[in-house]
Design an enzyme around this catalytic site. Structure first.
Site, PDB file in Angstrom:
ATOM      1  N   GLY A 260       0.872  -1.178   0.000  1.00  0.00           N
ATOM      2  CA  GLY A 260       0.000   0.000   0.000  1.00  0.00           C
ATOM      3  C   GLY A 260       0.901   1.217   0.000  1.00  0.00           C
ATOM      4  N   CYS A 263       3.261   5.399  -2.630  1.00  0.00           N
ATOM      5  CA  CYS A 263       4.094   5.285  -3.833  1.00  0.00           C
ATOM      6  C   CYS A 263       3.781   4.089  -4.713  1.00  0.00           C
ATOM      7  CB  CYS A 263       5.566   5.267  -3.431  1.00  0.00           C
ATOM      8  SG  CYS A 263       6.099   6.853  -2.767  1.00  0.00           S
ATOM      9  N   LYS A 266       0.344   3.954  -6.764  1.00  0.00           N
ATOM     10  CA  LYS A 266       0.167   4.982  -7.796  1.00  0.00           C
ATOM     11  C   LYS A 266       1.273   4.916  -8.853  1.00  0.00           C
ATOM     12  CE  LYS A 266       2.561   9.041  -5.887  1.00  0.00           C
ATOM     13  NZ  LYS A 266       3.664   9.159  -6.827  1.00  0.00           N
TER      14      LYS A 266
HETATM   15  N1  LIG Z   1       6.399   9.411   0.539  1.00  0.00           N
HETATM   16  C1  LIG Z   1       7.363   8.644   0.080  1.00  0.00           C
HETATM   17  O1  LIG Z   1       7.748   7.646   0.694  1.00  0.00           O
HETATM   18  C2  LIG Z   1       8.037   8.981  -1.233  1.00  0.00           C
HETATM   19  C3  LIG Z   1       9.240   8.340  -1.561  1.00  0.00           C
HETATM   20  C4  LIG Z   1       9.852   8.666  -2.767  1.00  0.00           C
HETATM   21  C5  LIG Z   1       9.256   9.580  -3.634  1.00  0.00           C
HETATM   22  N2  LIG Z   1       8.075  10.168  -3.295  1.00  0.00           N
HETATM   23  C6  LIG Z   1       7.504  11.157  -4.208  1.00  0.00           C
HETATM   24  O2  LIG Z   1       7.816  12.458  -3.700  1.00  0.00           O
HETATM   25  C7  LIG Z   1       6.732  13.380  -3.945  1.00  0.00           C
HETATM   26  C8  LIG Z   1       6.228  13.952  -2.629  1.00  0.00           C
HETATM   27  O3  LIG Z   1       5.724  12.910  -1.841  1.00  0.00           O
HETATM   28  P1  LIG Z   1       5.310  13.118  -0.302  1.00  0.00           P
HETATM   29  O4  LIG Z   1       4.888  11.798   0.211  1.00  0.00           O
HETATM   30  O5  LIG Z   1       6.385  13.873   0.394  1.00  0.00           O
HETATM   31  O6  LIG Z   1       4.029  14.089  -0.506  1.00  0.00           O
HETATM   32  P2  LIG Z   1       3.168  14.825   0.603  1.00  0.00           P
HETATM   33  O7  LIG Z   1       1.786  14.843   0.081  1.00  0.00           O
HETATM   34  O8  LIG Z   1       3.452  14.241   1.945  1.00  0.00           O
HETATM   35  O9  LIG Z   1       3.744  16.325   0.611  1.00  0.00           O
HETATM   36  C9  LIG Z   1       3.614  17.238  -0.426  1.00  0.00           C
HETATM   37  C10 LIG Z   1       3.615  18.643   0.176  1.00  0.00           C
HETATM   38  O10 LIG Z   1       3.674  19.617  -0.882  1.00  0.00           O
HETATM   39  C11 LIG Z   1       2.911  20.740  -0.481  1.00  0.00           C
HETATM   40  N3  LIG Z   1       2.624  21.581  -1.671  1.00  0.00           N
HETATM   41  C12 LIG Z   1       1.724  21.362  -2.677  1.00  0.00           C
HETATM   42  N4  LIG Z   1       1.806  22.337  -3.592  1.00  0.00           N
HETATM   43  C13 LIG Z   1       2.759  23.213  -3.185  1.00  0.00           C
HETATM   44  C14 LIG Z   1       3.314  24.421  -3.708  1.00  0.00           C
HETATM   45  N5  LIG Z   1       2.878  24.969  -4.864  1.00  0.00           N
HETATM   46  N6  LIG Z   1       4.308  25.052  -3.003  1.00  0.00           N
HETATM   47  C15 LIG Z   1       4.746  24.533  -1.829  1.00  0.00           C
HETATM   48  N7  LIG Z   1       4.258  23.396  -1.291  1.00  0.00           N
HETATM   49  C16 LIG Z   1       3.293  22.722  -1.956  1.00  0.00           C
HETATM   50  C17 LIG Z   1       1.697  20.124   0.188  1.00  0.00           C
HETATM   51  O11 LIG Z   1       1.012  21.028   1.003  1.00  0.00           O
HETATM   52  C18 LIG Z   1       2.360  18.974   0.966  1.00  0.00           C
HETATM   53  O12 LIG Z   1       2.729  19.375   2.278  1.00  0.00           O
HETATM   54  C19 LIG Z   1       5.692  12.567  -4.719  1.00  0.00           C
HETATM   55  O13 LIG Z   1       5.907  12.742  -6.089  1.00  0.00           O
HETATM   56  C20 LIG Z   1       5.985  11.124  -4.320  1.00  0.00           C
HETATM   57  O14 LIG Z   1       5.575  10.206  -5.301  1.00  0.00           O
HETATM   58  C21 LIG Z   1       7.461   9.899  -2.104  1.00  0.00           C
END
Ligand SMILES: NC(=O)c1ccc[n+]([C@@H]2O[C@H](COP(=O)([O-])OP(=O)(O)OC[C@H]3O[C@@H](n4cnc5c(N)ncnc54)[C@H](O)[C@@H]3O)[C@@H](O)[C@H]2O)c1
Length: 443
Positions: A260, A263, A266
């Site tokens: 789940g 990441c 999706k």
């Molecule tokens: N969570 C993981 O384990 C993980 C691991 C590797 C890669 N990723 C990738 O990294 C990216 C971020 O994931 P996440 O889990 O940290 O997301 P998240 O949803 O936890 O955080 C994203 C943040 O961006 C902020 N945001 C949105 N638009 C904005 C803007 N214009 N300016 C400033 N802030 C803004 C949101 O308010 C939110 O706090 C995604 O593409 C995800 O696929 C995630």
């Protein structure tokens, strides 16, 4: 190395961990988010997410002044010459990655960048997105500045995000500009992690290929687990035996109720969407998704087979987050399980060490949230292990089983110690990919 001035857009799991770790290795970091509540909390040096070790480094680096937080794009961008984008790229309805947060981020940058900058895209984005963003940015720039782009996908795992960032296996740097690539390598050099330098499109693809491969490994072992149940083999021994083979490796061969999180689900779907869009069939990914969907419903099917109609039965659910050491509920198997159980009119009492608050927002009040495993177990016809929190391995099963109506455990993560459980027998124990057993206390 001179310390660099870095702005990080988005303080979610990735942006916050990245910002904190870059400050920890000596850079001057300002983190921006549009979520005022998050930023206010961070300014008070409190973490908005549960992530081991994060708050300590947040406090440490905030107090040196190297790490600051703001909701103001102009204020932050005035400060930085490296800008890291780490906003979310959730799934849209047709499986495609939703780029709206990124597009907004590009607009924010175009409006407020006032000096030559390197823009680093850390968010997971479909191949071609870096080029698309660059065009978007250049087309709307308010000031005459030079922008260089670098693709730098992230591989951290929630639950060990800080360690994964400080001790990453590799750092991928995709850029068509040697100077920008060199500057980003310089930024990360104190981490002493191997770099892989490549072009932008390959960097974007590495992220999807890695996640799709890991998800497929999980679905593969779950397919084997289901076969093991049918033929009377033990998937734990099978996975162990396979894992000794260096060509296979033992990681991600844990059978259970599927993957789940924010990441894998999706990213596999987004890669499949790309393959369909390009007319390049990749049916292996369809099967990865189908097996995972099936696994998430496994425990409910097993309970129905054992208990008959679930109407009026009480199920204790241990674990809600998609994996241990996080409070993240995105795409957690618990959501599907809770909905299926309540659709069958079972009563569900759930306990999770940290995720109940977030679970309420997603699952709602169709189930009851309690404060301990013991409370969840009271009067239960069966216990479901949904998330493999260490706390659950250490439970006082003697007391827990005593308050249950029936001594039945469905272990969706194969995480309980059978030998220890046996001491609390009799118990009907249903693991995944192993024969169900009645554990009895030795005479
Ligand atoms: N969570 C993981 O384990 C993980 C691991 C590797 C890669 N990723 C990738 O990294 C990216 C971020 O994931 P996440 O889990 O940290 O997301 P998240 O949803 O936890 O955080 C994203 C943040 O961006 C902020 N945001 C949105 N638009 C904005 C803007 N214009 N300016 C400033 N802030 C803004 C949101 O308010 C939110 O706090 C995604 O593409 C995800 O696929 C995630």
């Amino acid at each position: 190395m001179t310390d660099m001035r870095v702005a990080v857009l988005g303080t979610g799991y990735v942006g916050l961990s990245t910002g904190i770790c870059l400050a920890e290795i000596g850079h001057n970091v300002i983190c921006i988010d549009i979520d005022e509540r998050k930023i206010n909390k961070l300014k008070e040096r409190k973490s908005p997410i549960y992530e081991p070790g994060l708050e300590e480094l947040l406090i440490k680096n905030s107090s040196t002044g190297r790490l600051t937080f703001t909701t103001s794009h102009p204020y932050a961008l005035n400060h930085a010459d490296i800008i890291i984008i780490a906003v979310g790229t959730p799934q849209s309805d047709n499986g495609r990655a939703d780029l709206s947060f990124l597009e907004q981020a590009a607009k924010d940058l175009a409006e407020h960048i006032i000096r030559d900058s390197i823009v680093v895209v850390k968010s997971t984005v479909p191949v071609g997105t870096n080029e698309y963003l660059k065009q978007l940015l250049l087309g709307q720039l308010k000031n005459k500045v030079e922008i260089k782009m670098v693709s730098n996908p992230e591989f951290l795992r929630q639950g060990s995000a800080i360690q994964d960032t400080l001790k990453a296996d590799r750092i991928i740097i995709g850029s068509d500009d040697a100077g920008a690539s060199e500057k980003i390598q310089e930024m990360y050099r104190p981490l002493n992690v191997p770099f892989l330098l490549t072009d932008v499109r390959s960097a974007e693809m590495i992220k999807y290929a890695s996640n799709a491969f890991l998800a497929t490994k999980i679905s593969f072992i779950n397919g084997i687990a289901n076969l093991c149940e049918a033929v009377g083999a033990d998937v734990e021994d099978v996975a162990n035996g396979m894992g000794y083979d260096k060509r296979i490796g033992s990681a991600f061969l844990k059978a259970g109720i599927g993957y789940g999180g924010s990441c894998f689900p999706k990213d596999v779907k987004a890669l499949l969407h790309t393959s369909r869009e390009k007319g390049v069939p990749f049916s292996l990914l369809e099967e990865t998704i189908a097996i995972n969907d099936h696994q998430q419903e496994l425990l409910v099917g097993k309970a129905q087979k054992r208990l008959g109609e679930l109407k009026g039965k009480k199920i204790a659910m241990l674990g809600l987050s998609f994996k241990p050491e996080t409070d993240d509920m995105r795409e957690a198997p618990s959501i599907k399980i809770a909905r299926a159980l309540t659709a069958a009119e079972a009563k569900v009492a759930a306990y999770d060490p940290v995720a109940s608050g977030n679970a309420r927002k997603v699952i709602g009040e169709i189930i009851t949230y309690v404060d301990s495993a013991l409370e969840a177990a009271k009067g239960a016809d069966a216990l479901f292990i949904v998330t493999e929190w260490e706390e659950f391995r250490q439970l006082e099963f003697e007391a827990l089983l005593d308050v249950m109506k029936q001594r039945i455990i469905f272990d969706g993560r194969n995480c309980l110690d059978e030998a220890a459980l046996q001491e609390c027998g009799p118990i009907e124990y249903y693991p995944v990919g192993r024969p169900a057993v009645i554990l009895r206390r030795d005479d």
